[in-house]
Design a protein around this motif. Structure first.
Motif, PDB file in Angstrom:
ATOM      1  N   LEU A  68       0.765  -1.123   0.078  1.00  0.00           N
ATOM      2  CA  LEU A  68      -0.105  -0.030  -0.047  1.00  0.00           C
ATOM      3  C   LEU A  68       0.829   1.303   0.045  1.00  0.00           C
ATOM      4  N   ILE A  69       1.993   1.116   0.624  1.00  0.00           N
ATOM      5  CA  ILE A  69       2.735   2.479   0.722  1.00  0.00           C
ATOM      6  C   ILE A  69       3.530   2.662  -0.752  1.00  0.00           C
ATOM      7  N   GLU A  70       3.767   1.508  -1.448  1.00  0.00           N
ATOM      8  CA  GLU A  70       4.637   1.364  -2.572  1.00  0.00           C
ATOM      9  C   GLU A  70       3.662   1.894  -3.707  1.00  0.00           C
ATOM     10  N   SER A  71       2.690   1.340  -3.760  1.00  0.00           N
ATOM     11  CA  SER A  71       1.410   1.751  -4.735  1.00  0.00           C
ATOM     12  C   SER A  71       1.217   3.018  -4.671  1.00  0.00           C
ATOM     13  N   GLY A  72       1.184   3.633  -3.328  1.00  0.00           N
ATOM     14  CA  GLY A  72       0.608   4.970  -3.240  1.00  0.00           C
ATOM     15  C   GLY A  72      -0.826   4.997  -2.651  1.00  0.00           C
ATOM     16  N   ASP A  73      -1.473   3.580  -2.599  1.00  0.00           N
ATOM     17  CA  ASP A  73      -2.760   3.695  -2.133  1.00  0.00           C
ATOM     18  C   ASP A  73      -3.026   4.004  -0.668  1.00  0.00           C
ATOM     19  N   LEU A  74      -2.070   3.822  -0.053  1.00  0.00           N
ATOM     20  CA  LEU A  74      -2.484   4.166   1.350  1.00  0.00           C
ATOM     21  C   LEU A  74      -2.500   5.783   1.419  1.00  0.00           C
ATOM     22  N   PHE A  75      -1.610   6.629   0.528  1.00  0.00           N
ATOM     23  CA  PHE A  75      -1.605   8.090   0.659  1.00  0.00           C
ATOM     24  C   PHE A  75      -2.928   8.555   0.272  1.00  0.00           C
ATOM     25  N   LYS A  76      -3.395   7.778  -1.110  1.00  0.00           N
ATOM     26  CA  LYS A  76      -4.517   8.127  -1.628  1.00  0.00           C
ATOM     27  C   LYS A  76      -5.930   7.929  -0.625  1.00  0.00           C
ATOM     28  N   ASN A  77      -5.817   6.807   0.067  1.00  0.00           N
ATOM     29  CA  ASN A  77      -6.723   6.470   1.085  1.00  0.00           C
ATOM     30  C   ASN A  77      -6.761   7.405   2.090  1.00  0.00           C
ATOM     31  N   SER A  78      -5.752   8.028   2.559  1.00  0.00           N
ATOM     32  CA  SER A  78      -5.789   8.838   3.669  1.00  0.00           C
ATOM     33  C   SER A  78      -5.612  10.159   3.483  1.00  0.00           C
ATOM     34  N   GLY A  79      -5.740  10.722   2.207  1.00  0.00           N
ATOM     35  CA  GLY A  79      -5.684  12.221   1.852  1.00  0.00           C
ATOM     36  C   GLY A  79      -4.409  12.860   2.207  1.00  0.00           C
ATOM     37  N   THR A  80      -3.227  12.243   2.281  1.00  0.00           N
ATOM     38  CA  THR A  80      -2.022  12.515   2.636  1.00  0.00           C
ATOM     39  C   THR A  80      -1.051  12.365   1.433  1.00  0.00           C
ATOM     40  N   PRO A  81      -0.171  13.500   1.543  1.00  0.00           N
ATOM     41  CA  PRO A  81       0.929  13.470   0.686  1.00  0.00           C
ATOM     42  C   PRO A  81       1.947  12.324   0.830  1.00  0.00           C
ATOM     43  N   LYS A  82       2.826  11.907  -0.184  1.00  0.00           N
ATOM     44  CA  LYS A  82       3.772  10.914   0.076  1.00  0.00           C
ATOM     45  C   LYS A  82       4.621  10.916   1.385  1.00  0.00           C
ATOM     46  N   LEU A  83       5.231  10.022   1.776  1.00  0.00           N
ATOM     47  CA  LEU A  83       6.104  10.339   2.984  1.00  0.00           C
ATOM     48  C   LEU A  83       7.100  11.252   2.610  1.00  0.00           C
ATOM     49  N   ASN A  84       7.380  12.078   3.583  1.00  0.00           N
ATOM     50  CA  ASN A  84       8.765  13.131   3.422  1.00  0.00           C
ATOM     51  C   ASN A  84       9.331  13.459   4.686  1.00  0.00           C
ATOM     52  N   PRO A  85      10.637  13.535   4.550  1.00  0.00           N
ATOM     53  CA  PRO A  85      11.238  13.602   5.993  1.00  0.00           C
ATOM     54  C   PRO A  85      11.042  15.001   6.704  1.00  0.00           C
ATOM     55  N   GLU A  86      10.519  15.811   5.941  1.00  0.00           N
ATOM     56  CA  GLU A  86      10.495  17.146   6.640  1.00  0.00           C
ATOM     57  C   GLU A  86       9.178  17.264   7.372  1.00  0.00           C
ATOM     58  N   GLU A  87       8.199  16.522   6.982  1.00  0.00           N
ATOM     59  CA  GLU A  87       6.711  16.461   7.660  1.00  0.00           C
ATOM     60  C   GLU A  87       6.435  15.260   8.275  1.00  0.00           C
ATOM     61  N   ASP A  88       6.947  14.037   7.873  1.00  0.00           N
ATOM     62  CA  ASP A  88       6.496  12.807   8.419  1.00  0.00           C
ATOM     63  C   ASP A  88       7.280  12.256   9.427  1.00  0.00           C
ATOM     64  N   ARG A  89       6.626  11.321  10.464  1.00  0.00           N
ATOM     65  CA  ARG A  89       7.259  10.764  11.194  1.00  0.00           C
ATOM     66  C   ARG A  89       6.623   9.323  11.434  1.00  0.00           C
ATOM     67  N   VAL A  90       7.417   8.122  11.438  1.00  0.00           N
ATOM     68  CA  VAL A  90       7.074   6.880  11.306  1.00  0.00           C
ATOM     69  C   VAL A  90       7.209   5.868  12.463  1.00  0.00           C
ATOM     70  N   MET A  91       6.529   5.122  12.925  1.00  0.00           N
ATOM     71  CA  MET A  91       6.597   4.155  13.886  1.00  0.00           C
ATOM     72  C   MET A  91       6.067   2.707  13.304  1.00  0.00           C
ATOM     73  N   ILE A  92       6.906   1.769  13.388  1.00  0.00           N
ATOM     74  CA  ILE A  92       6.651   0.264  12.712  1.00  0.00           C
ATOM     75  C   ILE A  92       6.675  -0.654  13.710  1.00  0.00           C
ATOM     76  N   CYS A  93       5.580  -1.543  13.736  1.00  0.00           N
ATOM     77  CA  CYS A  93       5.607  -2.770  14.650  1.00  0.00           C
ATOM     78  C   CYS A  93       4.876  -3.781  14.105  1.00  0.00           C
ATOM     79  N   GLY A  94       5.426  -5.145  14.122  1.00  0.00           N
ATOM     80  CA  GLY A  94       4.744  -6.253  13.350  1.00  0.00           C
ATOM     81  C   GLY A  94       5.792  -7.358  13.496  1.00  0.00           C
ATOM     82  N   SER A  95       5.412  -8.335  12.718  1.00  0.00           N
ATOM     83  CA  SER A  95       6.508  -9.604  12.748  1.00  0.00           C
ATOM     84  C   SER A  95       8.044  -8.864  12.368  1.00  0.00           C
TER      85      SER A  95
END
Ligand code: A2P
Length: 262
Positions: free
Chosen positions: A200-227
């Motif tokens: 979903l990140i690579e296809s851009g569907d996540l950003f389309k779905n959320s109404g947000t721009p693609k990830l960028n280091p100026e504005e976005d922060r990320v936390m990741i948790c799973g396997s």
């Protein structure tokens, strides 16, 4: 019990809720001296009858730092050394709780920014269940995008029940307004949004779905948790957008769960 101030304590089970034959949550009493930051994990366990010593595992604390109970969200593994016993606990039973919590999925390990993405799969939603109930999260970021991807619909229940209940939460309900977006996707059943978070990140569907721009280091922060695989794959993709990994001592743009290490 031991008088060693660092010795684990025995806590009482308060509630248990089963979601599927693989997933359940439970809460235990919190000792007044037990402090933690939302997003951290702690060793908890049981001493099964006949076992030589307690069986302890790292669990993310799913409740927020201000809560007087400690909540956990767990998988059930039929022959798992701990979860085969833990899945049978009932209110009034006792669980062993280590004294100290630690973790990298904390707000302090990230630089200020505009949006905070929390990417989770399966029980990896637990630390985010803590952070989305913490007012500090909303003080630091304008928009919080929690993604939760599972195999099947029933596995989304814990997270969906929680985010739905937050609208009426007396502490954070008003702060949240429309600033928390809970994006759910499934990989093995029909669903409006289908696919792994990496896809979903690579296809851009996540950003389309959320109404947000693609990830960028100026504005976005990320936390990741799973396997472990999910963490490594998602981390590699997030890095292609130019975000760098932070830590408690050197905050940066993204952090990953380190509960599996050691
Ligand atoms: P999939 O059904 O395609 O394996 P699990 O229960 O195995 O931890 O999986 C939880 C969710 O995480 C599933 O939707 C699964 O998708 C997805 N997943 C598993 N491995 C990865 C990975 N390496 N990257 C992203 N998502 C993953």
């Amino acid at each position: 019990m031991s008088t060693n101030p660092n010795a684990p304590t025995r806590e009482t089970v308060l509630d248990v809720e089963h979601y599927t034959d693989r997933l359940f949550s439970f809460s235990i009493t919190r000792p007044p001296s037990f402090r933690f930051r939302s997003g951290e994990f702690v060793m908890i366990g049981l001493h099964p009858e006949g076992a030589k010593k307690p069986i302890m595992r790292a669990y993310s604390i799913a409740s927020p730092a201000w809560d007087d109970k400690l909540e956990f969200y767990s998988i059930k593994v039929p022959d798992g050394p701990l979860t085969s016993h833990l899945q049978k606990i009932r209110p009034g039973d006792q669980v062993i709780l280590a004294k100290k919590s630690v973790g990298t999925l904390v707000l302090d390990a990230l630089l200020p920014g505009k949006r905070l993405y929390m990417f989770s799969t399966g029980t990896g939603i637990a630390p985010f269940a803590s952070l989305i109930r913490d007012p500090e999260t909303y003080e630091r970021y304008e928009k919080i995008i929690l993604t939760h991807t599972c195999r099947q619909r029933a596995e989304l229940s814990y997270g969906l029940n929680l985010s739905n209940s937050l609208k009426d939460d007396p502490l954070v309900g008003e702060m949240i307004g429309d600033r928390l977006l809970h994006v759910t996707s499934l990989t093995r059943e029909d669903y409006p949004l289908k696919g792994r978070i990496t896809t979903l990140i690579e296809s851009g569907d996540l950003f389309k779905n959320s109404g947000t721009p693609k990830l960028n280091p100026e504005e976005d922060r990320v936390m990741i948790c799973g396997s472990m695989d999910m963490i490594n794959d998602t981390k590699a993709i997030v890095e292609t957008f130019g975000l760098t990994e932070g830590s408690n001592s050197a905050p940066a743009e993204f952090v990953v769960e380190k509960a599996f290490v050691g």
